[in-house]
Scaffold this motif. Structure first.
Motif, short mmCIF file in Angstrom:
data_model
loop_
_atom_site.label_atom_id
_atom_site.label_comp_id
_atom_site.label_asym_id
_atom_site.label_seq_id
_atom_site.Cartn_x
_atom_site.Cartn_y
_atom_site.Cartn_z
N LEU A 68 0.81 -1.21 0.00
CA LEU A 68 0.00 0.00 0.00
C LEU A 68 0.85 1.27 0.00
CD1 LEU A 68 -2.94 -0.96 2.40
CD2 LEU A 68 -2.93 -0.84 -0.10
N ASP A 69 2.18 1.12 0.10
CA ASP A 69 3.02 2.31 -0.04
C ASP A 69 3.09 2.75 -1.50
OD1 ASP A 69 4.38 0.02 -0.72
OD2 ASP A 69 6.32 0.71 0.00
N HIS A 70 2.76 1.83 -2.41
CA HIS A 70 2.60 2.15 -3.82
C HIS A 70 1.30 1.48 -4.28
CE1 HIS A 70 7.02 2.81 -3.47
NE2 HIS A 70 6.72 3.84 -4.25
N PRO A 71 0.16 2.03 -3.91
CA PRO A 71 -1.13 1.38 -4.20
C PRO A 71 -1.42 1.29 -5.69
CG PRO A 71 -1.46 3.62 -3.39
CD PRO A 71 -0.01 3.32 -3.21
N LEU A 72 -2.15 0.26 -6.04
CA LEU A 72 -2.54 0.02 -7.43
C LEU A 72 -4.04 0.26 -7.58
CD1 LEU A 72 -0.48 -3.25 -7.97
CD2 LEU A 72 0.09 -0.96 -8.83
N ALA A 73 -4.40 1.12 -8.52
CA ALA A 73 -5.81 1.48 -8.69
C ALA A 73 -6.60 0.36 -9.35
CB ALA A 73 -5.92 2.76 -9.53
N SER A 74 -5.95 -0.43 -10.20
CA SER A 74 -6.64 -1.50 -10.91
C SER A 74 -5.97 -2.83 -10.63
CB SER A 74 -6.63 -1.22 -12.42
OG SER A 74 -7.21 -2.30 -13.13
N VAL A 75 -6.73 -3.75 -10.03
CA VAL A 75 -6.26 -5.11 -9.76
C VAL A 75 -7.39 -6.07 -10.12
CG1 VAL A 75 -5.46 -6.74 -8.01
CG2 VAL A 75 -4.75 -4.34 -7.88
N ARG A 76 -7.12 -6.95 -11.07
CA ARG A 76 -8.15 -7.88 -11.52
C ARG A 76 -7.59 -9.29 -11.59
NH1 ARG A 76 -10.66 -4.39 -16.65
NH2 ARG A 76 -10.94 -2.43 -15.51
N THR A 77 -8.35 -10.25 -11.10
CA THR A 77 -7.92 -11.64 -11.12
C THR A 77 -8.52 -12.37 -12.32
OG1 THR A 77 -9.76 -12.35 -9.72
CG2 THR A 77 -7.72 -11.71 -8.60
N LEU A 78 -7.75 -13.28 -12.87
CA LEU A 78 -8.25 -14.12 -13.97
C LEU A 78 -8.89 -15.36 -13.35
CD1 LEU A 78 -8.24 -14.47 -17.11
CD2 LEU A 78 -6.22 -15.92 -16.79
N PRO A 79 -10.15 -15.66 -13.72
CA PRO A 79 -10.81 -16.85 -13.15
C PRO A 79 -9.97 -18.11 -13.37
CG PRO A 79 -12.39 -15.51 -14.36
CD PRO A 79 -11.03 -14.92 -14.64
#
Length: 253
Positions: A68-79
């Motif tokens: 969280l010191d370099h947060p990511l706005a988009s994180v998506r998992t592949l089913p």
């Protein structure tokens, strides 16, 4: 007939060689990020590769913590068939701006849990794919601390951060190296970031997968050759000592 000291020396040499090989094996079985590098400021898709290290238990859960010191706005998992992914978010102390909008929370952890009848059995591995971005432009790496849970209750904590100039820790955390974007830094970053996360992820993944695979292959080959060299050296030393003993024995007679 060989003398007792000669047989003992040969046994010691073989034992030493076997020990070297046994100790070298686990070095290949860490939880890793693949590919191991991506361009700053863009989107990428990575696999968290999880080998099963136990001979008697199977892996049934993987937890990956996102920094969280370099947060990511988009994180998506592949089913992934047979696995259920749960995403946890945390409120940020300071909002980040992405594409002109403020983002107040970011993904802090992803947990994959095996469905009944699914597992990573001994001798197997599994890859858990995630799309990430935009990647930070003010960092040269991102560390993802991970926990691997077995069906016998054992938990392996892949959380140790590697230090420059120091030996690799026993349980290193998966790390993604961040490289400068091609061309002008700001132009390259903005060009990648304006693309959709999915498009950016596939583009970065295909660009870096081949080079990361080559690096992995080279690293594995180097380690293997190193182990073979040590084993050959141990056996060679033993043979030399045996020859010297026989020569001295012949001279004495």
């Amino acid at each position: 007939m060989r003398s007792l000291p000669t047989r003992r020396l040969a046994a010691v040499a073989l034992t030493a060689a076997a020990s070297v090989v046994a100790l070298a094996g686990p070095a290949f079985a860490h939880v890793t990020v693949n590919p191991g590098s991506a361009a700053q400021g863009g989107y990428t898709a990575v696999d968290f590769r999880v080998p099963n290290e136990s001979d008697t238990a199977s892996t049934v859960k993987l937890e990956v913590n996102l920094p969280l010191d370099h947060p990511l706005a988009s994180v998506r998992t592949l089913p992934l068939p047979g696995w259920t992914a749960a995403v946890e978010k945390a409120k940020l102390d300071k909002p980040i701006k992405v594409h002109g909008s403020d983002v107040n929370e970011a993904v802090s952890k992803i947990t994959w849990t095996a469905d009944p009848g699914t597992k990573i059995a001994p001798g197997q591995f599994q890859e858990f794919r995630v799309s990430l971005g935009p990647l930070p432009t003010d960092a040269d790496s991102m560390v993802f601390k991970a926990l691997q849970t077995y069906d016998n209750g054992d938990v392996v904590r892949w959380i140790d951060e590697a230090a420059a100039g120091q030996p690799e820790p026993a349980h290193p955390a998966p790390a993604l190296k961040l490289t400068k974007a091609a061309g002008d830094d700001h132009h390259g970053a903005s060009a990648t970031s304006t693309a959709s996360p999915a498009a950016g992820a596939h583009g970065d993944s295909s660009d870096h997968a081949a080079s990361a695979g080559d690096a992995k292959s080279s690293d594995g080959t180097a380690r293997t050759l190193g182990v073979v060299g040590i084993v050959v050296g141990v056996i060679g030393t033993a043979v030399g000592v045996l020859g010297l003993r026989r020569r001295n024995s012949g001279s004495a007679s």
